[in-house]
Design a protein around this motif. Structure first.
Motif, PDB file in Angstrom:
ATOM      1  N   GLY A  58       5.059 -12.495   5.390  1.00  0.00           N
ATOM      2  CA  GLY A  58       3.806 -12.685   4.657  1.00  0.00           C
ATOM      3  C   GLY A  58       2.850 -11.530   4.864  1.00  0.00           C
ATOM      4  O   GLY A  58       1.730 -11.552   4.391  1.00  0.00           O
ATOM      5  N   SER A  59       3.295 -10.517   5.598  1.00  0.00           N
ATOM      6  CA  SER A  59       2.394  -9.424   5.960  1.00  0.00           C
ATOM      7  C   SER A  59       2.322  -8.374   4.859  1.00  0.00           C
ATOM      8  O   SER A  59       3.076  -8.401   3.899  1.00  0.00           O
ATOM      9  CB  SER A  59       2.881  -8.765   7.255  1.00  0.00           C
ATOM     10  N   GLU A  60       1.398  -7.441   5.038  1.00  0.00           N
ATOM     11  CA  GLU A  60       1.275  -6.334   4.094  1.00  0.00           C
ATOM     12  C   GLU A  60       2.364  -5.311   4.368  1.00  0.00           C
ATOM     13  O   GLU A  60       2.914  -5.246   5.459  1.00  0.00           O
ATOM     14  CB  GLU A  60      -0.098  -5.675   4.234  1.00  0.00           C
ATOM     15  N   LEU A  61       2.649  -4.519   3.334  1.00  0.00           N
ATOM     16  CA  LEU A  61       3.670  -3.478   3.471  1.00  0.00           C
ATOM     17  C   LEU A  61       3.023  -2.127   3.192  1.00  0.00           C
ATOM     18  O   LEU A  61       2.352  -1.943   2.172  1.00  0.00           O
ATOM     19  CB  LEU A  61       4.812  -3.722   2.466  1.00  0.00           C
ATOM     20  N   ASN A  62       3.183  -1.206   4.132  1.00  0.00           N
ATOM     21  CA  ASN A  62       2.676   0.153   3.965  1.00  0.00           C
ATOM     22  C   ASN A  62       3.858   1.096   3.737  1.00  0.00           C
ATOM     23  O   ASN A  62       4.746   1.181   4.575  1.00  0.00           O
ATOM     24  CB  ASN A  62       1.900   0.602   5.208  1.00  0.00           C
ATOM     25  N   ILE A  63       3.849   1.778   2.596  1.00  0.00           N
ATOM     26  CA  ILE A  63       4.908   2.729   2.279  1.00  0.00           C
ATOM     27  C   ILE A  63       4.311   4.129   2.283  1.00  0.00           C
ATOM     28  O   ILE A  63       3.302   4.378   1.645  1.00  0.00           O
ATOM     29  CB  ILE A  63       5.538   2.431   0.896  1.00  0.00           C
ATOM     30  N   LYS A  64       4.944   5.018   3.021  1.00  0.00           N
ATOM     31  CA  LYS A  64       4.481   6.410   3.045  1.00  0.00           C
ATOM     32  C   LYS A  64       5.591   7.312   2.513  1.00  0.00           C
ATOM     33  O   LYS A  64       6.744   7.221   2.940  1.00  0.00           O
ATOM     34  CB  LYS A  64       4.140   6.831   4.486  1.00  0.00           C
ATOM     35  N   ILE A  65       5.238   8.155   1.549  1.00  0.00           N
ATOM     36  CA  ILE A  65       6.171   9.163   1.019  1.00  0.00           C
ATOM     37  C   ILE A  65       5.645  10.528   1.441  1.00  0.00           C
ATOM     38  O   ILE A  65       4.513  10.886   1.142  1.00  0.00           O
ATOM     39  CB  ILE A  65       6.263   9.078  -0.528  1.00  0.00           C
ATOM     40  N   ARG A  66       6.481  11.257   2.196  1.00  0.00           N
ATOM     41  CA  ARG A  66       6.098  12.595   2.648  1.00  0.00           C
ATOM     42  C   ARG A  66       6.969  13.620   1.945  1.00  0.00           C
ATOM     43  O   ARG A  66       8.195  13.545   2.030  1.00  0.00           O
ATOM     44  CB  ARG A  66       6.249  12.692   4.162  1.00  0.00           C
ATOM     45  N   VAL A  67       6.361  14.547   1.243  1.00  0.00           N
ATOM     46  CA  VAL A  67       7.100  15.562   0.485  1.00  0.00           C
ATOM     47  C   VAL A  67       6.825  16.922   1.105  1.00  0.00           C
ATOM     48  O   VAL A  67       5.679  17.339   1.213  1.00  0.00           O
ATOM     49  CB  VAL A  67       6.667  15.559  -1.004  1.00  0.00           C
ATOM     50  N   CYS A  93       7.603  20.786  -8.892  1.00  0.00           N
ATOM     51  CA  CYS A  93       9.046  20.847  -8.612  1.00  0.00           C
ATOM     52  C   CYS A  93       9.780  19.870  -9.515  1.00  0.00           C
ATOM     53  O   CYS A  93       9.345  18.738  -9.691  1.00  0.00           O
ATOM     54  CB  CYS A  93       9.335  20.486  -7.156  1.00  0.00           C
ATOM     55  N   MET A  94      10.904  20.310 -10.078  1.00  0.00           N
ATOM     56  CA  MET A  94      11.656  19.470 -11.009  1.00  0.00           C
ATOM     57  C   MET A  94      12.735  18.681 -10.269  1.00  0.00           C
ATOM     58  O   MET A  94      13.487  19.247  -9.469  1.00  0.00           O
ATOM     59  CB  MET A  94      12.301  20.338 -12.091  1.00  0.00           C
ATOM     60  N   ILE A  95      12.789  17.370 -10.538  1.00  0.00           N
ATOM     61  CA  ILE A  95      13.816  16.507  -9.946  1.00  0.00           C
ATOM     62  C   ILE A  95      14.354  15.571 -11.026  1.00  0.00           C
ATOM     63  O   ILE A  95      13.701  15.366 -12.049  1.00  0.00           O
ATOM     64  CB  ILE A  95      13.257  15.681  -8.748  1.00  0.00           C
ATOM     65  N   PRO A  96      15.528  14.965 -10.812  1.00  0.00           N
ATOM     66  CA  PRO A  96      16.039  13.997 -11.785  1.00  0.00           C
ATOM     67  C   PRO A  96      15.116  12.777 -11.843  1.00  0.00           C
ATOM     68  O   PRO A  96      14.608  12.337 -10.808  1.00  0.00           O
ATOM     69  CB  PRO A  96      17.410  13.606 -11.230  1.00  0.00           C
ATOM     70  N   TRP A  99       0.858  -1.193   0.000  1.00  0.00           N
ATOM     71  CA  TRP A  99       0.000   0.000   0.000  1.00  0.00           C
ATOM     72  C   TRP A  99       0.886   1.232   0.000  1.00  0.00           C
ATOM     73  O   TRP A  99       1.895   1.281   0.685  1.00  0.00           O
ATOM     74  CB  TRP A  99      -0.909   0.009   1.234  1.00  0.00           C
ATOM     75  N   LEU A 100       0.489   2.234  -0.782  1.00  0.00           N
ATOM     76  CA  LEU A 100       1.264   3.475  -0.878  1.00  0.00           C
ATOM     77  C   LEU A 100       0.426   4.649  -0.428  1.00  0.00           C
ATOM     78  O   LEU A 100      -0.724   4.800  -0.842  1.00  0.00           O
ATOM     79  CB  LEU A 100       1.725   3.699  -2.334  1.00  0.00           C
ATOM     80  N   LYS A 101       1.008   5.481   0.408  1.00  0.00           N
ATOM     81  CA  LYS A 101       0.356   6.728   0.821  1.00  0.00           C
ATOM     82  C   LYS A 101       1.323   7.873   0.558  1.00  0.00           C
ATOM     83  O   LYS A 101       2.495   7.804   0.943  1.00  0.00           O
ATOM     84  CB  LYS A 101      -0.021   6.669   2.301  1.00  0.00           C
ATOM     85  N   ILE A 102       0.847   8.916  -0.127  1.00  0.00           N
ATOM     86  CA  ILE A 102       1.689  10.074  -0.430  1.00  0.00           C
ATOM     87  C   ILE A 102       1.113  11.299   0.268  1.00  0.00           C
ATOM     88  O   ILE A 102      -0.064  11.621   0.096  1.00  0.00           O
ATOM     89  CB  ILE A 102       1.775  10.324  -1.951  1.00  0.00           C
ATOM     90  N   GLU A 103       1.928  11.953   1.075  1.00  0.00           N
ATOM     91  CA  GLU A 103       1.548  13.209   1.716  1.00  0.00           C
ATOM     92  C   GLU A 103       2.446  14.296   1.144  1.00  0.00           C
ATOM     93  O   GLU A 103       3.663  14.202   1.219  1.00  0.00           O
ATOM     94  CB  GLU A 103       1.745  13.126   3.231  1.00  0.00           C
ATOM     95  N   MET A 104       1.843  15.324   0.544  1.00  0.00           N
ATOM     96  CA  MET A 104       2.634  16.360  -0.112  1.00  0.00           C
ATOM     97  C   MET A 104       2.083  17.733   0.184  1.00  0.00           C
ATOM     98  O   MET A 104       0.874  17.946   0.116  1.00  0.00           O
ATOM     99  CB  MET A 104       2.659  16.106  -1.627  1.00  0.00           C
TER     100      MET A 104
END
Length: 198
Positions: free
Chosen positions: A188-197, A165-168, A153-158
């Motif tokens: 065997g569990s779920e994976l939660n990934i959070k990206i905070r910008v 914004c320009m990035i490579p 699961w992916l969660k993005i907070e920005m």
């Protein structure tokens, strides 16, 4: 007085000269260069030589700077080249696994998403909007979820206003890929990934 003034101006220009900076002292001695050759004295000739030397230094400095920038770009591309095969190997391995279990539709879907993903990555652009990079990360995780039966699961907070914004390119994807590889290792569990910008 004229002789002393010339010496002072030339000495000041030599003392304060800096490559790729505004050199006000140089503008003071430029009038000696504009004189016809037959009206120049020895100090004028030294001044002309100094200005020519400064111009050559400036040209060499710019060449060196451009070469350094090209080297940095090449180093970045080499880094990308190291990452891409690793990612590709993992996905191809997942496609092979899907096929061996008879999940042909899933394997075909992964191949389609992979082709779209690489079309973006190989566009050879130096900088892309952050929104595009986050979209690539989402596409990558879609591929992984197809291979891993939807355990990621992916969660993005920005903060507002940062999507442009320009990035490579290919900056966040390797980090997310490592999160997947290490976060799900032996689990065997779920994976939660959070990206905070911010």
């Amino acid at each position: 007085r004229n002789l002393t003034r010339k010496i002072d101006l030339l000495a000041s220009a030599m003392r304060t000269y800096k490559t790729s900076k505004e050199n006000t002292a140089l503008t003071e001695i430029l009038k000696f260069v504009r004189r016809p050759a037959e009206k120049r004295d020895e100090l004028d000739e030294i001044t002309v030589d100094f200005i020519e030397m400064a111009e050559r230094l400036e040209a060499n400095y710019q060449e060196l700077l451009n070469a350094k920038l090209e080297e940095e770009k090449l180093n970045y591309r080499l880094l990308q080249a190291k990452i891409n095969p690793h990612f590709l190997y993992n996905i191809l391995d997942s496609i092979k696994t899907c096929q061996s279990f008879g999940n042909i539709d899933t394997a075909n879907l992964i191949i389609t998403k992979l082709a779209r993903f690489y079309r973006k990555q190989l566009s050879n652009i130096d900088l892309i909007p952050l929104a595009s990079e986050l979209e690539s990360v989402s596409e990558y995780l879609e591929i992984e979820n197809l291979c891993r039966t939807g355990r990621i699961w992916l969660k993005i907070e920005m903060e507002d206003g940062l999507k442009a914004c320009m990035i490579p390119p290919f900056t966040l994807q390797p980090i997310v890929e490592n999160s997947v590889q290490h976060g799900l290792r032996g689990s065997g569990s779920e994976l939660n990934i959070k990206i905070r910008v911010s």
